[in-house]
Design an enzyme around this catalytic site. Structure first.
Site, PDB file in Angstrom:
ATOM      1  N   ASN A 207       0.670  -1.149   0.081  1.00 50.41           N
ATOM      2  CA  ASN A 207       0.036   0.169   0.022  1.00 50.41           C
ATOM      3  C   ASN A 207       0.989   1.255   0.007  1.00 50.41           C
ATOM      4  O   ASN A 207       2.113   1.167   0.082  1.00 50.41           O
ATOM      5  CB  ASN A 207      -0.938  -0.039   1.150  1.00 50.41           C
ATOM      6  CG  ASN A 207      -0.232  -0.241   2.607  1.00 50.41           C
ATOM      7  OD1 ASN A 207       0.483   0.873   2.964  1.00 50.41           O
ATOM      8  ND2 ASN A 207      -0.311  -1.258   3.270  1.00 50.41           N
ATOM      9  N   ARG A 208       0.330   2.425  -0.086  1.00 52.69           N
ATOM     10  CA  ARG A 208       0.933   3.521  -0.194  1.00 52.69           C
ATOM     11  C   ARG A 208       1.689   4.267   0.973  1.00 52.69           C
ATOM     12  O   ARG A 208       2.157   5.535   1.047  1.00 52.69           O
ATOM     13  CB  ARG A 208       0.237   4.540  -1.014  1.00 52.69           C
ATOM     14  CG  ARG A 208      -0.395   4.334  -2.397  1.00 52.69           C
ATOM     15  CD  ARG A 208      -1.227   5.151  -2.979  1.00 52.69           C
ATOM     16  NE  ARG A 208      -0.810   6.667  -2.866  1.00 52.69           N
ATOM     17  CZ  ARG A 208      -1.475   7.686  -2.987  1.00 52.69           C
ATOM     18  NH1 ARG A 208      -2.664   7.562  -3.136  1.00 52.69           N
ATOM     19  NH2 ARG A 208      -0.957   8.938  -2.658  1.00 52.69           N
TER      20      ARG A 208
END
Ligand code: CTP
Length: 412
Positions: A207-208
Site C-alpha cells: 500500500n502507499r
C-alpha cells in the site's frame, strides 16, 4: 528553570526586552544570547540589566575573563529550552543549513533542549519560498515555529511578519517545557509503515503508506521521555534515534511482534497500514505472463482488535483510520467496532496531506469527542497526537495511581 533567549537582527529586537520580562514573570531564569545583527538594534547592556546575566555576544571569549572557551556546549547542556525571538530570515536560513559560525547557531546545533522560533521580518521575506522551506525544515528537525502576526510592519508594508504577541510566545515556551519528559515512565508500542504480502518470490501486495507518521510519533514519544518499541513494516526512512526497532514485513509478522511486546506496553499506537488481505497461496516460482490472472486472497487478522482484546488494565490503545468517504461517521463506527480508546482519523481524499506527504491533518476521535488537528507537518502533528493521548489518561489516573503507564497525565 533556565531558558536561553536568542535575539537576532531585526527591528523587533527591542520587543525581546518585554518578552524577557514576561518570561521572568513565569519564574524562568533567562540567559540572553545576541547575534551581531541584534546588537545593531539594541545594546547588550539592556538585556544584561534586565536578565541579571552577562549577555553572550560571541563564540570567541576564550582566554578572557569573560567566559569559558566551551561556553556554547556548557550552555547547550544547561538550558531547558532555546527561544529565538525575533528570529530573522538569515538566522532561520543558517539554522536550516546547519551553520555554526556564531554563538547562537552553534548553540542551536549543540543543544538537545526544545527549540522555539518566533520569526519576525518584512512580509515578502517571510512569504518567500526560501524562508518558508527553511521554517518547514526546522520544524522537521523538531523546532516549534510561531507564525508571525499580520499587521503594519516597520518597513511600511502591511502583512504577516510582526513578531507574535508576547503572551503567545510565553505560552508556547511554557507548553514546550511542559512536554519535556511528560511521557517518562511510559512504554509506547508503535506500529508503522505498510505491510507487504508476497504474491511470488519477486512481487507483493502493498500500500502507499510511507511510515512517516508512525516514525514521527516514535521520535516525538522518545523525545518526550517514553521508551519506544517501533514495530516497522518496510519504509525508506532512517530508524528514529532512541527507539527499539522490530522490523517486520507481513501482517502476520507484525501481529506476532506486537502481541509479543504487548505485555511491556502502557500505550499502543497502531499507525501502520496493515494489509487486509494476503494471497491464499504464494507462488513458489515467479509468475509468468500468460493471459488473465486471478489471485485468491484471504483476510488477514485485525491486529488492532486483537490488541484491544489482550490489553492489560490501564493500557491505552489508539488506532488510525484512513477514510475516503463520509470520514467522520466511518471513523466513529470503526472506533466502536475495534474497541480502541481513540482513533486518529485521516481523510485521505484530501490533496497534499496523508500518504507519503510530509504534512497531514487529522481528527482525534474518542467515543465522546472529536478534536480537529488542522493541517501541519507530521512532526508537529505527532506531538499534538501524543498530547491528546496523554489527556486520555486523566480520568483513569484519578481512579487509580498504579498500574501500567501511571506516569501519563501527571505532568512533570
Ligand atoms: N488494522 C489492523 N489490522 C488490519 C487492518 C488494520 O490492526 N488487518 C489497524 C490499522 O493499523 C489502523 C486501524 O486498524 O490502526 C484501521 O485501519 P483501516 O485500514 O482504516 O481499517 P480496516 O480495519 O482495514 O477497516 P476497513 O477495511 O473497513 O476500512
Amino acid at each position: 528553570m533556565k531558558i536561553t533567549l536568542g535575539v537576532t537582527g531585526g527591528i523587533a529586537a527591542y520587543k525581546a526586552a518585554e518578552l524577557l520580562r514576561a518570561l521572568q514573570a513565569k519564574a524562568l531564569d533567562v540567559q540572553v544570547v545576541m547575534t551581531e545583527g541584534a546588537q545593531r538594534f539594541v545594546q547588550p547592556l539592556t538585556f544584561a540589566a534586565l536578565s541579571g546575566h552577562r549577555v553572550i555576544t560571541s563564540l570567541w571569549n576564550e582566554g578572557t575573563a569573560d567566559g569559558p572557551a566551551m561556553e556554547h556546549i556548557e550552555l547547550a547542556q544547561r538550558t531547558d529550552a532555546l527561544l529565538v525571538a525575533p528570529a530573522s530570515a538569515d538566522t532561520l536560513a543558517r539554522f536550516a543549513a546547519g551553520r555554526a559560525d556564531d554563538f547562537l547557531s552553534t548553540l542551536y546545533l549543540a543543544t538537545a533542549a526544545p527549540v522555539v522560533l518566533a520569526p519576525a521580518m518584512n512580509v515578502r521575506m517571510w512569504e518567500h519560498a526560501a524562508t518558508q522551506s527553511n521554517v518547514a525544515l526546522l520544524e522537521e528537525h523538531g523546532a516549534t515555529a510561531i507564525a508571525p502576526e499580520a499587521g503594519a510592519l516597520a518597513c511600511g508594508m502591511y502583512g504577516s511578519g510582526r513578531l507574535a504577541d508576547t503572551q503567545v510566545v510565553v505560552e508556547t515556551v511554557l507548553s514546550v517545557l511542559d512536554r519535556r519528559e511528560d511521557l517518562a515512565g511510559e512504554t509506547v508500542l508503535l506500529s508503522a509503515g505498510g505491510t507487504r504480502e508476497a504474491v511470488d518470490p519477486v512481487r507483493f501486495l502493498g500500500n502507499r503508506s510511507s511510515g512517516k507518521m508512525g516514525y514521527a510519533l516514535a521520535e516525538a514519544a522518545s523525545r518526550r521521555g517514553a521508551r519506544v518499541i517501533l514495530v516497522s513494516a518496510p519504509t525508506a526512512l532512517r530508524a528514529p534515534g532512541g527507539c527499539e526497532m522490530v522490523p517486520v514485513t507481513t501482517a502476520g509478522e507484525m501481529r506476532a511482534a506486537l502481541l509479543d511486546h504487548l505485555p511491556q506496553a502502557s500505550v499502543v499506537i497502531m499507525a501502520a497500514a496493515v494489509s487486509d488481505y494476503r494471497p491464499r497461496l504464494v507462488a513458489e516460482q515467479k509468475l509468468r505472463r500468460a493471459g488473465p490472472l486471478t489471485l485468491e486472497l484471504e483476510p488477514t487478522e485485525d491486529i488492532l482488535s486483537e490488541l484491544v482484546r489482550h490489553r492489560a488494565p490501564g493500557m491505552l490503545v489508539v488506532g488510525f483510520a484512513a477514510e475516503t468517504e463520509d470520514a467522520l461517521a466511518s471513523g466513529r463506527a470503526k472506533l466502536l467496532r475495534k474497541g480502541a480508546d481513540a482513533i486518529v482519523l485521516n481523510d485521505v481524499s484530501r490533496e497534499g496531506v496523508g500518504f507519503d506527504s510530509d504534512r497531514n491533518a487529522a481528527t482525534f476521535l474518542t467515543p465522546t469527542t472529536a478534536t480537529e488537528l488542522p493541517e501541519m507537518s507530521k512532526r508537529v502533528l505527532a506531538d499534538r497526537i501524543l498530547t491528546e493521548v496523554r489527556q486520555l489518561r486523566r480520568p483513569q489516573t484519578m481512579l487509580s495511581e498504579s498500574g501500567a503507564g501511571a506516569g501519563l497525565g501527571q505532568g512533570r
